[in-house]
Every structure is written in structure tokens, then in C-alpha cells.
Design an enzyme around this catalytic site. Structure first.
Site, PDB file in Angstrom:
ATOM      1  N   PRO A   2       0.801  -1.216   0.000  1.00 60.88           N
ATOM      2  CA  PRO A   2       0.000   0.000   0.000  1.00 60.88           C
ATOM      3  C   PRO A   2       0.838   1.273   0.000  1.00 60.88           C
ATOM      4  O   PRO A   2       1.789   1.408   0.765  1.00 60.88           O
ATOM      5  CB  PRO A   2      -0.809  -0.115   1.300  1.00 60.88           C
ATOM      6  CG  PRO A   2      -0.809  -1.566   1.610  1.00 60.88           C
ATOM      7  CD  PRO A   2       0.520  -2.069   1.152  1.00 60.88           C
ATOM      8  N   GLU A   3       0.527   2.182  -0.898  1.00 58.98           N
ATOM      9  CA  GLU A   3       1.093   3.522  -0.891  1.00 58.98           C
ATOM     10  C   GLU A   3      -0.085   4.485  -0.849  1.00 58.98           C
ATOM     11  O   GLU A   3      -1.233   4.071  -0.773  1.00 58.98           O
ATOM     12  CB  GLU A   3       1.979   3.736  -2.115  1.00 58.98           C
ATOM     13  CG  GLU A   3       3.050   2.657  -2.249  1.00 58.98           C
ATOM     14  CD  GLU A   3       4.379   3.154  -2.772  1.00 58.98           C
ATOM     15  OE1 GLU A   3       4.600   4.377  -2.834  1.00 58.98           O
ATOM     16  OE2 GLU A   3       5.220   2.309  -3.110  1.00 58.98           O
ATOM     17  N   LYS A  51      -1.090   6.935   4.525  1.00 59.55           N
ATOM     18  CA  LYS A  51      -1.337   5.494   4.516  1.00 59.55           C
ATOM     19  C   LYS A  51      -2.334   5.067   5.593  1.00 59.55           C
ATOM     20  O   LYS A  51      -2.482   3.885   5.885  1.00 59.55           O
ATOM     21  CB  LYS A  51      -0.019   4.745   4.683  1.00 59.55           C
ATOM     22  CG  LYS A  51       0.978   5.020   3.553  1.00 59.55           C
ATOM     23  CD  LYS A  51       2.227   4.194   3.721  1.00 59.55           C
ATOM     24  CE  LYS A  51       3.216   4.496   2.619  1.00 59.55           C
ATOM     25  NZ  LYS A  51       4.428   3.646   2.699  1.00 59.55           N
ATOM     26  N   ASN A 169       7.852   2.990  -1.039  1.00 53.70           N
ATOM     27  CA  ASN A 169       9.119   2.610  -1.660  1.00 53.70           C
ATOM     28  C   ASN A 169       9.077   2.695  -3.184  1.00 53.70           C
ATOM     29  O   ASN A 169      10.048   3.099  -3.822  1.00 53.70           O
ATOM     30  CB  ASN A 169       9.498   1.195  -1.224  1.00 53.70           C
ATOM     31  CG  ASN A 169      10.989   1.024  -1.080  1.00 53.70           C
ATOM     32  OD1 ASN A 169      11.710   1.972  -0.775  1.00 53.70           O
ATOM     33  ND2 ASN A 169      11.469  -0.177  -1.303  1.00 53.70           N
ATOM     34  N   ARG A 250      14.514  -0.316   4.125  1.00 55.65           N
ATOM     35  CA  ARG A 250      13.888  -0.699   2.856  1.00 55.65           C
ATOM     36  C   ARG A 250      14.959  -0.997   1.809  1.00 55.65           C
ATOM     37  O   ARG A 250      16.089  -0.537   1.902  1.00 55.65           O
ATOM     38  CB  ARG A 250      13.011   0.451   2.345  1.00 55.65           C
ATOM     39  CG  ARG A 250      11.927   0.903   3.296  1.00 55.65           C
ATOM     40  CD  ARG A 250      10.737  -0.036   3.320  1.00 55.65           C
ATOM     41  NE  ARG A 250       9.662   0.504   4.108  1.00 55.65           N
ATOM     42  CZ  ARG A 250       8.701   1.275   3.626  1.00 55.65           C
ATOM     43  NH1 ARG A 250       8.702   1.603   2.350  1.00 55.65           N
ATOM     44  NH2 ARG A 250       7.740   1.728   4.414  1.00 55.65           N
TER      45      ARG A 250
END
Length: 263
Positions: A2-3, A51, A169, A250
């Protein structure tokens, strides 16, 4: 993963399924809300903030409440018709079920699930920077927050939701490729910070309303990104092999030719 655009889309799905309806039942499968019963509560709207997902409700007493959830990396909401099989994820991942006469909303692997008075929403999301897809979007404020930590890498700074809310990301990697900036560049050395912020907002906005995220303009599988998820594949601009490496907690993808060495 999810972004901001994915969460925005999820909020719209829940809004279409539940807004204006009165709940006929609820089932919370987390300890802190296990005894909560929302039967008879009216759903006012579903909204997103970065988010975070905010389902706003009115209790039978007239008081207004918000059911908050954070999707993080693996949370999802799905809306089903009554009687339809719930197939999105295994049943043991279900955290909440909300029933209305016309729909059943099921939340899987949700995080930070909380029911708070709507007037107290800011206690949960007030720390966030401007939302790239929200009515509060303020590019100048986002730039100011990013610039406040000039020695931090731009890759880490873009992911910090306190600076601007919604970049994950995928967009971090794609924005920096398109700007020709190494993810390890200190914020102070980014040539055009306002331009970087503006591009991030445009990319998220372009993908709003669809589930296939594309930064290339191509929607077919394998053609949706420039660098993200393309380790060892040729750069679409120069042909060099795309690289993948850890950046903070990340992974990051970048082109060693199109994005100059770390400053």
C-alpha cells in the site's frame, strides 16, 4: 504494497460500499476492540490520510467516532456483497468485519486499529506531513519539512511520513530515477527539491482511481516502472543494469548511470 494512492482507492471502495448505511453488525478480532459492537451505527464517510484509513461513524446517541486503521505493508480492506465468499486473504488474518444491508467490509491484517472520537483524530494522524492526495496538500510545507534535515539522504526523507504523507518505496525509487538523483544524496544536495516534491504528487495523482500503479504510462505487466522491482534488468534510458540495495529498513532500486554516484 500500500502507498498513498492505494489507500486513497481503498477509502473510495469503502465509501461506495458503506457510506450512508447503518451497520447491521460488527465483529472485531483484536483484543482492544473485541467487545465493541457497532450495530446501529451510521457510516458517514471513508477517508484516507497518507497510509491511514479513517472510517467516520455516527453512534445512535449522535456522537461522532472514527475507526482508524493503518495498512502498513500488508493490510487490506475488501468489500463483498452479502453472501459472497471472502477470498482476499486467509480467514485467520481478518481483524474486523462490518456488515450493512448492502455490503460486508472485511479488514485483513490491519494495524493500529482504534476507535476514537472524531474530534480526536489528530492524535492519530496529526504528526503526518501534507497528504499528497488530500485537500491539505501544501507543496511548500512539504519542501520545508524535507529541508529541515539537510544531511539526511533523500531516499529516507521521502519515506518519512512526517515530511509528506503517501510516498512509499515504489514512488521513492521512481521519483528519484526520473529526477536523476541518487537515493543516497543528502537532502541539501538535491538540485531541485520543489521539483522532486511536485513530481511525487503528480505520480500519485496520476494513479489515483486505478489499482495498477504505473510511472511509465504503460499498464501492461513488466512495463509499469523504470527501476522499481527491476534489479539486473536494463535501464529503459541507458541500458545499464538496474541495481538493488538496502537503504535504511527498505530496499532501493536505482540506475548507476542515470542517477549519479552518492554525494
Amino acid at each position: 504494497m500500500p502507498e498513498g494512492d492505494t489507500v486513497w482507492n481503498t477509502a473510495r471502495v469503502l465509501d461506495r460500499a458503506l457510506a450512508g448505511a447503518r451497520l447491521t453488525g460488527s465483529d472485531f478480532r483484536v483484543p482492544q476492540l473485541a467487545a465493541t459492537d457497532l450495530t446501529g451505527w451510521a457510516v458517514r464517510e471513508s477517508a484516507s490520510r497518507g497510509k491511514h484509513l479513517l472510517l467516520r461513524l455516527t453512534a445512535p446517541t449522535g456522537t461522532q467516532w472514527t475507526l482508524h486503521s493503518h495498512l502498513r505493508m500488508d493490510g487490506v480492506w475488501r468489500a463483498y456483497t452479502p453472501g459472497e465468499r471472502w477470498t482476499a486473504r486467509p480467514a485467520h488474518l481478518i481483524r474486523v468485519v462490518l456488515r450493512s444491508p448492502g455490503a460486508v467490509a472485511v479488514g485483513y491484517h490491519l494495524h493500529e486499529l482504534a476507535l476514537v472520537a472524531t474530534a480526536e483524530e489528530e492524535s492519530l494522524v496529526g504528526h503526518l506531513g501534507p497528504d499528497l492526495l488530500g485537500p491539505d496538500w501544501d507543496a511548500d510545507e512539504a519542501v520545508r519539512r524535507l529541508a529541515a534535515e539537510p544531511e539526511r539522504t533523500i531516499g529516507e526523507a521521502l519515506l518519512d511520513q512526517r515530511n509528506l504523507a503517501g510516498v512509499g518505496n515504489l514512488y521513492k525509487c521512481e521519483v528519484l530515477f526520473l529526477r536523476g538523483v541518487s537515493p543516497w544524496t543528502p537532502v541539501r544536495a538535491v538540485p531541485d527539491l520543489p521539483g522532486t516534491v511536485a513530481l511525487a504528487q503528480r505520480l500519485l495523482a496520476a494513479n489515483r482511481g486505478r489499482w495498477t500503479q504505473s510511472t511509465t504510462g504503460v499498464l501492461r505487466r513488466g512495463g509499469t516502472s523504470y527501476v522499481y522491482g527491476r534489479r539486473a534488468q536494463p535501464c529503459r534510458r541507458c541500458g545499464a543494469a538496474i541495481r538493488k540495495e538496502e537503504l535504511g529498513e527498505r530496499v532501493t532500486y536505482w540506475c548507476p548511470v542515470c542517477q549519479p554516484d552518492r554525494a
